[in-house]
Design an enzyme around this catalytic site. Structure first.
Site, PDB file in Angstrom:
ATOM      1  CE  LYS A 429      -3.363   2.409   3.009  1.00 40.89           C
ATOM      2  NZ  LYS A 429      -4.125   2.297   4.278  1.00 40.89           N
ATOM      3  CG  ASP A 431      -1.029   6.432   2.582  1.00 42.07           C
ATOM      4  OD1 ASP A 431      -1.630   7.219   1.836  1.00 42.07           O
ATOM      5  OD2 ASP A 431      -1.406   6.158   3.740  1.00 42.07           O
ATOM      6  CB  CYS A 472      -3.299   5.116  -0.227  1.00 43.67           C
ATOM      7  SG  CYS A 472      -4.365   5.792   1.057  1.00 43.67           S
ATOM      8  NE  ARG A 487      -8.835   5.325   1.278  1.00 46.73           N
ATOM      9  CZ  ARG A 487      -8.105   5.557   2.366  1.00 46.73           C
ATOM     10  NH1 ARG A 487      -7.317   4.627   2.861  1.00 46.73           N
ATOM     11  NH2 ARG A 487      -8.201   6.703   2.970  1.00 46.73           N
ATOM     12  CG  ASP A 491      -7.664   7.996   6.231  1.00 44.36           C
ATOM     13  OD1 ASP A 491      -7.435   7.971   5.000  1.00 44.36           O
ATOM     14  OD2 ASP A 491      -6.761   7.965   7.089  1.00 44.36           O
TER      15      ASP A 491
HETATM   16  C1  9PG Z   1      -1.430   5.949   7.969  1.00 41.71           C
HETATM   17  C2  9PG Z   1      -2.717   6.359   7.282  1.00 41.71           C
HETATM   18  C3  9PG Z   1      -3.497   5.158   6.740  1.00 41.71           C
HETATM   19  C4  9PG Z   1      -4.681   5.643   5.942  1.00 41.71           C
HETATM   20  C5  9PG Z   1      -4.213   6.566   4.851  1.00 41.71           C
HETATM   21  C6  9PG Z   1      -3.444   7.723   5.450  1.00 41.71           C
HETATM   22  O1  9PG Z   1      -3.583  14.622   6.114  1.00 41.71           O
HETATM   23  N1  9PG Z   1      -3.343  13.857   7.008  1.00 41.71           N
HETATM   24  O2  9PG Z   1      -2.855  14.254   8.084  1.00 41.71           O
HETATM   25  C7  9PG Z   1      -3.597  12.494   6.823  1.00 41.71           C
HETATM   26  C8  9PG Z   1      -3.165  11.586   7.743  1.00 41.71           C
HETATM   27  C9  9PG Z   1      -3.401  10.237   7.558  1.00 41.71           C
HETATM   28  C10 9PG Z   1      -4.074   9.815   6.436  1.00 41.71           C
HETATM   29  C11 9PG Z   1      -4.516  10.720   5.508  1.00 41.71           C
HETATM   30  C12 9PG Z   1      -4.278  12.066   5.675  1.00 41.71           C
HETATM   31  O3  9PG Z   1      -4.318   8.479   6.259  1.00 41.71           O
HETATM   32  O4  9PG Z   1      -5.262   7.046   4.084  1.00 41.71           O
HETATM   33  O5  9PG Z   1      -5.374   4.546   5.357  1.00 41.71           O
HETATM   34  O6  9PG Z   1      -2.679   4.344   5.939  1.00 41.71           O
HETATM   35  O7  9PG Z   1      -2.357   7.240   6.235  1.00 41.71           O
HETATM   36  O8  9PG Z   1      -0.747   7.043   8.434  1.00 41.71           O
END
Ligand code: 9PG
Length: 756
Positions: A429, A431, A472, A487, A491
């Site tokens: 995955k 991200d 993601c 994705r 979330d």
């Molecule tokens: C792990 C997570 C999970 C999740 C992902 C992603 O902007 N932000 O602060 C933010 C934080 C986390 C996030 C998305 C945005 O989630 O989508 O499934 O893997 O990272 O840290």
């Protein structure tokens, strides 16, 4: 099969295939797109190109020359194209517009390209293959709705009422830096849009079907009702006699617009060579219960549970998320919670007959990482020379890696080779990968943001071979063709509304069940066309959650009916049998998506202003199956509600899954009470006038997978059952004295039962 024909008149050439036509006004330098009835839905469109820090050249007013039509053969098929050249001065670059039509496809493909006729190199900022085109759907633009598609996974994708205002994409999602100027009455979408008049059902879908090289926007100015589509060349240099083209824009004005949107998805998938999968992946993910607290011991506890409950939860993958690594960027070093390392853990997964997945955020690195300390020169920079911040998360600024830098490319290849080949993971995955596409200065100055991003993805794909790559936090368009799954929403979370729901701008990208559900429904059409959709995880637990039972059912229904990946993210051992059954209900994954029938309907703008988080979220899903039809109706309000559901033509046995209730033989419409944030999931079975199955509680599709055949010989109804994940449940069967519940126990093997 309608052929493509070109006609020439005094005014200029026209091209048509009987489904769509484009008519050119040579003197004015514009063109119209007409529907099958000959109505100009898009009129007086120009094409433009803008030079970086320089002038914009438009066809409008300059006039166009027609040099003839060309046969084309490309990903959309064998077609015919009009080639039009802007009449410019000698010292101006040549701007060319190509309009292609294909037999049987009711859309026109428009592309602008430029040739540098001067001895000096020029830099191109932006193309507009469609500029300032008048949109005429037979109603004022303010009566229409606008499909706003977001830049990356977490960006809200929502249907907005054009009488209201656009919603600016809120943080944490920084959009691409290139944005049309925000104006009152202006609605901006990334990659694709649909503008629809809900009263007449007429609409126009405009979207870029190629997206590997340039990011793009399409926007509507409601006053005066004009549509513009731009793709951004990011200042790429074109040398003497060199050429550069915009991305290819499809314009589809055929009815109904929802079919046009799906057809756009098909065209984008063809053009970008989407990866096709035979089956849709299922799994368990550590994130939404453990978050960064996941440890080796907890991973093993869940693995053991899955090993002991293979039949009830037959998932393909166990995926460890964020929380194993030493730092963001230092992927090959584990922290103290994983003392035996990630290779050992992958072996533990494999020993239990499951495939192993691992999360990485490979295109950025935190300020605290060893990677950033040792290689400050590997990052995208602002023009000031400082490293560009991709996001602030994990209590530190995180910087964007420069995927055009050969040393970064080699590093990334090594990371993925280690994870996939040495450690043995079957699934990654990846991200926060929008980081590779941030604005800034790169090692290779002649690469667009989309191209830099794709270089990163290509490295991952190359290392992965046929192993599973889930994107993601990914920009959508340029990911197609390189990832197995993506994705498509923000979330999910063990709570319904985002924390800051009262904020002046609703936080539609923040973790929250409703935010994830919104995009799962509005981006349903991507599934199976561009990749497998990842709707984000199912959460079923009754403790350590703020989700009510009805909210869990709504989440499960949305995930189960949209055909995408099914990933659970609960601490499994303490689940009650009732809650565990909800995971089982979704397995195996059926893989086809239902259609959100009310996608292009929204409530009035004042309701939207009062409740921005739940407007523009479809509330009616339909899935046609060989033996029955499913209708899911949702109540996104915070209070109990009644929903009127129109049934398709005919009379239907209606069975509701969640309350396990037979609602009788019905026709016309049905009014149902629906709890807040809840749903009703109806199986509609056409009346056969004899004993028949009308409901099943063994799978969310209520018979599509577990019922292999139904045979009535005049006396006995024999039902052949195939095992699915849920082993105990019931069939509902009609008979002389009404509907009977036939209990099914321990369905571990194929079996035929006598059901009446
Ligand atoms: C792990 C997570 C999970 C999740 C992902 C992603 O902007 N932000 O602060 C933010 C934080 C986390 C996030 C998305 C945005 O989630 O989508 O499934 O893997 O990272 O840290």
């Amino acid at each position: 099969m309608p052929d493509v024909r070109v006609e020439e008149t005094e005014r200029g050439p026209s091209i048509t295939n009987g489904l769509v036509s484009v008519r050119v006004h040579l003197n004015k330098g514009t063109f119209d797109v007409l529907d099958a009835d000959g109505r100009p839905v898009i009129a007086d469109a120009a094409a433009t190109v803008s030079i970086t820090d320089g002038p914009t050249f438009t066809t409008r007013g300059a006039g166009l020359g027609f040099s003839g039509s060309d046969d084309v053969r490309d990903a959309q098929g064998d077609g015919l194209a009009l080639v039009l050249l802007r009449d410019g001065d000698e010292h101006e670059p040549d701007l060319c517009v190509t309009v292609s039509l294909y037999p049987d496809l009711p859309f026109a493909v428009i592309q602008a390209d430029i040739q540098n006729t001067s001895p000096k190199p020029i830099r191109i900022r932006e193309f507009r293959p469609l500029d300032g085109a008048r949109l005429d759907l037979g109603a004022p633009a303010a009566n229409c709705v606008f499909y706003k598609h977001g830049w990356q996974s977490w960006s809200p994708t929502i249907v907005l009422n054009c009488a209201g205002e656009d919603v600016p994409a809120p943080p944490p999602v920084i959009g691409p830096g290139t944005q049309p100027q925000p104006l009152s009455g202006r609605f901006v979408s990334d990659l694709v849009t649909a503008v629809v008049d809900p009263a007449s059902g007429r609409g126009a879908v405009a979207g870029f079907i190629s997206a590997a090289d340039q990011f793009s926007h399409i926007w509507l100015d409601t006053e005066p009702g004009a549509i513009t589509a731009a793709s951004y060349a990011d200042g790429v240099e074109v040398g003497r006699a060199g050429t550069l083209a915009s991305e290819r824009l499809a314009v589809d004005v055929s009815a109904p617009p929802i079919a046009a949107l799906e057809r756009y998805g098909d065209a984008l998938g063809r053009e970008m060579k989407a990866i096709e999968s035979k089956s849709v992946a299922s799994g368990w993910c550590s994130w939404y219960y453990y978050f960064q607290g996941i440890s080796e011991d907890e991973a093993i506890a869940n693995l053991d549970y899955l090993a002991q409950n293979r039949e009830a939860i037959p998932v393909d993958y166990v995926q460890i998320d964020d929380g194993y690594q030493a730092e963001i960027g230092d992927w090959l070093t584990t922290n103290e919670k994983f003392p035996r390392g990630m290779k050992w853990l992958a072996e533990q997964v494999h020993e239990r007959g499951i495939k192993a997945g691992l999360w990485l955020a490979p295109f950025l690195a935190g300020a605290k990482s060893q990677l950033f300390r040792e290689h400050p020169d590997w990052f995208v920079k602002y023009t000031t020379g400082l490293p560009a911040i991709a996001t602030v998360n994990w209590n530190q600024p995180c910087f964007a890696l420069d995927l055009t830098h050969p040393e970064v490319q080699a590093w990334a290849a090594d990371v993925f080779r280690t994870v996939l080949d040495d450690w043995g993971y079957d699934y990654v995955k990846i991200d926060f990968i929008f980081a590779a596409a941030v604005d800034g200065v790169r090692h290779d100055p002649n690469v667009t943001r989309a191209q830099a991003y794709r270089r990163g993805l290509e490295i991952v794909r190359e290392a992965a071979g046929r192993r599973f790559v889930l994107a993601c936090g990914n920009p959508m368009g340029p990911s197609v063709g390189l990832v197995d799954a993506a994705r498509i929403g923000p979330d999910v979370a063990p709570y319904w509304h985002p924390f800051d729901r009262g904020a002046p701008r609703p936080p539609m990208s923040d973790p929250a069940a409703i935010n994830s559900i919104r995009n799962t429904l509005t981006r349903y059409w991507m599934h199976g066309r561009l990749w497998q959709n990842d709707p984000d995880c199912l959460l079923v637990r009754a403790t350590d959650t703020a989700l009510a039972g009805d909210e869990v059912r709504a989440l499960a229904t949305v995930i189960g009916l949209t055909g995408g990946m099914v990933l659970d993210s609960d601490k499994l051992p303490p689940l009650t049998p009732e809650r565990r059954d909800i995971i089982s209900l979704l397995l195996p994954v059926y893989g086809r998506s239902a259609t959100p029938l009310d996608l292009f309907e929204t409530t009035d703008p004042s309701a939207a202003a009062a409740a921005p988080l739940r407007t523009g979220v479809p509330a009616l899903l339909r899935l046609d199956l060989p033996t029955h039809t499913l209708l899911a109706v949702f109540n996104w309000d915070d209070a109990d509600g009644e929903r009127e559901v129109a049934l398709p033509q005919g009379s239907w046995h209606v069975f509701e899954l969640w309350e396990e209730e037979y609602l009788g033989l019905q026709s016309g419409s049905l009014t149902l009470p629906v709890p807040p944030h809840g749903c009703r999931l109806l199986r509609l079975t056409p009346d056969a006038g004899r004993p028949q199955v009308v409901g099943s509680t063994l799978h969310v599709l209520q018979g599509a997978l577990e019922i292999a055949a139904e045979d009535w010989d005049g006396e006995t109804l024999r039902v052949s059952l195939r095992p699915v994940a849920k082993k105990d449940g019931a069939l509902y069967v009609t008979g002389e004295d009404g509907v009977r519940k036939v209990v099914v126990r321990d369905l571990t093997l194929e079996r035929t039962i006598e059901a009446n």
